[in-house]
Write a protein that holds these residues in place. Sequence first.
Motif, short mmCIF file in Angstrom:
data_model
loop_
_atom_site.label_atom_id
_atom_site.label_comp_id
_atom_site.label_asym_id
_atom_site.label_seq_id
_atom_site.Cartn_x
_atom_site.Cartn_y
_atom_site.Cartn_z
N PRO A 22 53.84 57.40 46.92
CA PRO A 22 54.11 57.39 47.32
C PRO A 22 55.13 57.32 46.38
O PRO A 22 56.51 58.09 45.94
CB PRO A 22 54.92 56.64 48.88
N LEU A 23 55.85 55.93 45.81
CA LEU A 23 57.75 55.65 44.99
C LEU A 23 57.24 57.09 43.64
O LEU A 23 57.77 56.94 43.25
CB LEU A 23 57.16 54.20 44.76
N ILE A 24 55.53 57.40 43.08
CA ILE A 24 55.30 57.21 41.92
C ILE A 24 55.87 59.21 41.84
O ILE A 24 56.32 59.98 41.34
CB ILE A 24 54.42 56.80 41.36
N ALA A 25 54.71 59.47 42.84
CA ALA A 25 55.52 61.28 43.21
C ALA A 25 56.83 61.25 43.60
O ALA A 25 56.73 62.58 43.31
CB ALA A 25 53.98 60.86 44.98
N PHE A 26 57.16 60.82 44.56
CA PHE A 26 58.45 60.38 44.59
C PHE A 26 59.83 60.58 43.14
O PHE A 26 60.79 61.26 42.75
CB PHE A 26 58.99 60.25 45.41
N ALA A 27 59.20 59.81 42.37
CA ALA A 27 60.27 59.55 41.64
C ALA A 27 60.23 60.81 40.16
O ALA A 27 60.46 61.48 39.54
CB ALA A 27 59.03 58.34 40.72
#
Length: 45
Positions: free
Chosen positions: A15-20
């Motif tokens: 999720p953090l990678i997708a948000f970034a």
Amino acid sequence: MSRPDSSPSPPDRRPLIAFAWLWVGIPLAYGLYELVQKATKLFTG
């Protein structure tokens, strides 16, 4: 003899990678859209 796996599993960072990627990708896409619009006006008059 087997050792039990006592190390904790790493946290799920998808999720953090997708948000970034969204954080960077949305302004980039908007900038490219504006660039194409202005370049079209520049070359077509």
